[in-house]
Motif scaffolding. Structure first.
Motif, mmCIF file in Angstrom:
data_model
loop_
_atom_site.group_PDB
_atom_site.id
_atom_site.type_symbol
_atom_site.label_atom_id
_atom_site.label_comp_id
_atom_site.label_asym_id
_atom_site.label_seq_id
_atom_site.Cartn_x
_atom_site.Cartn_y
_atom_site.Cartn_z
ATOM 1 N N ASP A 87 0.800 -1.230 0.000
ATOM 2 C CA ASP A 87 0.000 0.000 0.000
ATOM 3 C C ASP A 87 0.829 1.275 0.000
ATOM 4 N N GLY A 88 2.152 1.155 0.010
ATOM 5 C CA GLY A 88 3.003 2.335 -0.023
ATOM 6 C C GLY A 88 3.041 3.107 1.278
ATOM 7 N N ARG A 89 2.652 2.466 2.386
ATOM 8 C CA ARG A 89 2.611 3.150 3.678
ATOM 9 C C ARG A 89 3.192 2.271 4.787
ATOM 10 N N LEU A 90 3.615 2.952 5.838
ATOM 11 C CA LEU A 90 4.050 2.297 7.064
ATOM 12 C C LEU A 90 2.914 2.291 8.061
ATOM 13 N N ASP A 91 2.794 1.224 8.828
ATOM 14 C CA ASP A 91 1.920 1.206 9.997
ATOM 15 C C ASP A 91 2.802 1.349 11.231
ATOM 16 N N ILE A 92 2.527 2.356 12.040
ATOM 17 C CA ILE A 92 3.356 2.638 13.207
ATOM 18 C C ILE A 92 2.589 2.310 14.482
ATOM 19 N N CYS A 93 3.232 1.516 15.327
ATOM 20 C CA CYS A 93 2.661 1.147 16.625
ATOM 21 C C CYS A 93 3.444 1.855 17.718
ATOM 22 N N VAL A 94 2.743 2.622 18.554
ATOM 23 C CA VAL A 94 3.364 3.322 19.681
ATOM 24 C C VAL A 94 2.783 2.761 20.975
ATOM 25 N N VAL A 95 3.645 2.326 21.872
ATOM 26 C CA VAL A 95 3.214 1.895 23.207
ATOM 27 C C VAL A 95 3.811 2.882 24.199
ATOM 28 N N MET A 99 2.466 -3.550 30.444
ATOM 29 C CA MET A 99 3.153 -3.993 29.233
ATOM 30 C C MET A 99 2.936 -5.481 28.959
ATOM 31 N N VAL A 100 2.791 -6.268 30.019
ATOM 32 C CA VAL A 100 2.645 -7.715 29.853
ATOM 33 C C VAL A 100 1.371 -8.062 29.091
ATOM 34 N N PRO A 101 0.181 -7.595 29.517
ATOM 35 C CA PRO A 101 -1.009 -7.913 28.725
ATOM 36 C C PRO A 101 -0.987 -7.309 27.319
ATOM 37 N N VAL A 102 -0.337 -6.145 27.149
ATOM 38 C CA VAL A 102 -0.218 -5.564 25.805
ATOM 39 C C VAL A 102 0.555 -6.508 24.898
ATOM 40 N N LEU A 103 1.686 -7.013 25.380
ATOM 41 C CA LEU A 103 2.510 -7.900 24.572
ATOM 42 C C LEU A 103 1.819 -9.234 24.313
ATOM 43 N N ALA A 133 -0.685 -8.744 21.729
ATOM 44 C CA ALA A 133 -0.070 -8.513 20.419
ATOM 45 C C ALA A 133 0.255 -9.813 19.694
ATOM 46 N N LEU A 134 0.343 -10.922 20.405
ATOM 47 C CA LEU A 134 0.554 -12.199 19.733
ATOM 48 C C LEU A 134 -0.569 -12.506 18.763
ATOM 49 N N TRP A 135 -1.757 -11.974 19.030
ATOM 50 C CA TRP A 135 -2.910 -12.177 18.162
ATOM 51 C C TRP A 135 -3.372 -10.868 17.508
ATOM 52 N N GLY A 136 -2.581 -9.813 17.653
ATOM 53 C CA GLY A 136 -2.948 -8.527 17.068
ATOM 54 C C GLY A 136 -4.154 -7.898 17.724
ATOM 55 N N LYS A 137 -4.398 -8.216 19.003
ATOM 56 C CA LYS A 137 -5.584 -7.721 19.704
ATOM 57 C C LYS A 137 -5.269 -6.564 20.653
ATOM 58 N N HIS A 138 -4.111 -5.976 20.520
ATOM 59 C CA HIS A 138 -3.653 -4.940 21.449
ATOM 60 C C HIS A 138 -4.009 -3.525 21.012
ATOM 61 N N THR A 139 -4.445 -3.344 19.787
ATOM 62 C CA THR A 139 -4.499 -2.012 19.174
ATOM 63 C C THR A 139 -5.475 -1.050 19.858
ATOM 64 N N HIS A 140 -6.450 -1.582 20.574
ATOM 65 C CA HIS A 140 -7.414 -0.711 21.261
ATOM 66 C C HIS A 140 -7.178 -0.656 22.769
ATOM 67 N N MET A 141 -6.055 -1.195 23.213
ATOM 68 C CA MET A 141 -5.754 -1.182 24.639
ATOM 69 C C MET A 141 -5.198 0.168 25.060
ATOM 70 N N ALA A 142 -5.330 0.470 26.335
ATOM 71 C CA ALA A 142 -4.802 1.728 26.868
ATOM 72 C C ALA A 142 -3.302 1.797 26.635
ATOM 73 N N GLY A 143 -2.835 2.954 26.202
ATOM 74 C CA GLY A 143 -1.414 3.177 25.974
ATOM 75 C C GLY A 143 -0.920 2.803 24.591
ATOM 76 N N VAL A 144 -1.785 2.239 23.751
ATOM 77 C CA VAL A 144 -1.388 1.819 22.404
ATOM 78 C C VAL A 144 -2.032 2.736 21.369
ATOM 79 N N LYS A 145 -1.228 3.277 20.474
ATOM 80 C CA LYS A 145 -1.718 4.123 19.390
ATOM 81 C C LYS A 145 -1.167 3.606 18.067
ATOM 82 N N MET A 146 -1.994 3.663 17.023
ATOM 83 C CA MET A 146 -1.590 3.220 15.693
ATOM 84 C C MET A 146 -1.707 4.382 14.708
ATOM 85 N N TYR A 147 -0.716 4.492 13.817
ATOM 86 C CA TYR A 147 -0.720 5.541 12.790
ATOM 87 C C TYR A 147 -0.311 4.915 11.460
ATOM 88 N N ARG A 148 -0.828 5.480 10.384
ATOM 89 C CA ARG A 148 -0.453 5.031 9.031
ATOM 90 C C ARG A 148 0.074 6.226 8.255
#
Length: 316
Positions: free
Chosen positions: A238-246, A254-258, A261-276
């Motif tokens: 797609d010509g873009r980067l996906d950026i994950c900020v914790v 950090m433990v439940p976030v990680l 993330a094994l299943w990609g289910k962290h993106t809506h958790m507190a402290g996690v932001k995604m940018y494209r």
């Protein structure tokens, strides 16, 4: 002519046995090929550079097949010149295999090697993939490195740096328990990590303050670190980067976030932001480890990441 670049030490030496079986299959089929074994860190980069600058390489093109892990793929990508004339093949023999996981490539080569070799010899499908570039340093110390999968700064890079020199990883590789090493070193780095403030500047003009940031990773592909899906929406075309900020989260969180993330289910958790975005610059108040596809890019306060669209042709 197909050129195979083999890292015989990949997966603690298991790659050498896979290559010996591959060589027998190639000989049985009368394939025209050469092979080049790496002998030291950075050697795959040098081999790829020499091959892609051979006199007929720029005219007829080259097929380079990597037999190794994500780190060997990274070295070959960084050695390639004249990318438009290079086709990349891959027999994944690493411990993480995040690139192969994303591409849906054969990973159990012990049982499917013949099929993988046939695909290399008689390819019917290709994809033209994006790749990334990370730039670090200032002035005369400015340097850049391409990445196929991801680049990051902070906690994830600290884990990568640790793994590069881990004796436990080599032992666990041999008994197919590499994931335990990733988890153990991850827990160690959670204890050691010190969150830091900074700023994220996206290429579209947005400036995002970073508070108590544990890590930031920029992705072409969804996975890194042997299967952590930090960027589940990443699209390598797609010509873009996906950026994950914790950021702005404590060590315990950090433990439940990680784990999520094994299943990609962290993106809506507190402290996690995604940018494209197409590119971004990250500036931190204190220097932190930086990686590109798990390879060390030193300790840096600033890095710039850019997506190079449709940069490399790959057999799939």
């Amino acid at each position: 002519m197909i050129d195979f670049i083999i890292n015989p030490k990949s997966r603690s030496g298991a790659a050498y046995g896979i290559w010996e079986k591959t060589k027998r299959l190639l000989d049985e089929r009368g394939a025209e090929y050469r092979f080049h074994q790496t002998e030291y860190a950075g050697h795959a980069m040098k081999i790829a550079q020499e091959l892609t600058w051979e006199e007929d390489g720029g005219q007829k093109g080259r097929t380079l097949v990597v037999v190794g892990g994500d780190g060997t793929v990274n070295e070959v990508l960084n050695g390639i010149d004249r990318e438009s004339n290079v086709t990349l093949g891959y027999l994944p023999t690493g411990s993480g295999n995040d690139f192969a996981r994303s591409m849906g490539m054969i990973s159990d080569l012990d049982h499917s090697l013949e099929q993988a070799v046939e695909k290399i010899l008689h390819p019917s499908r290709y994809r033209i993939l994006d790749y990334g570039v990370v730039e670090t340093g200032m002035g005369e110390d400015r340097s850049s490195r391409r990445f196929m999968v991801s680049s990051g700064i902070g906690f994830d890079a600290a884990v990568c740096h640790n793994l590069l020199h881990s004796t436990a990883k080599k032992i666990l590789n041999k008994i197919h328990l590499t994931k335990l090493c990733y988890i153990a070193i991850g827990l160690k780095q959670i204890i050691l990590t010190k969150p830091v403030d900074g700023v994220l500047k996206l290429e579209d003009g947005r400036t995002i303050p970073l508070k108590k940031t544990a890590f930031l990773s920029a992705h072409i592909h969804p996975y890194e670190g042997g299967g952590f899906c930090f960027a589940p929406g990443a699209d390598y075309e797609d010509g873009r980067l996906d950026i994950c900020v914790v950021a702005d989260t404590g060590r315990i969180h950090m433990v439940p976030v990680l784990l999520s993330a094994l299943w990609g289910k962290h993106t809506h958790m507190a402290g996690v932001k995604m940018y494209r975005c197409r590119g971004a610059t990250i500036c931190l108040d204190e220097p932190k480890p930086v990686h590109a596809d798990g390879e060390s890019c030193g300790i840096q306060r600033e890095m710039t990441v850019t997506c190079i669209p449709k940069g490399i042709k790959v057999i799939v």
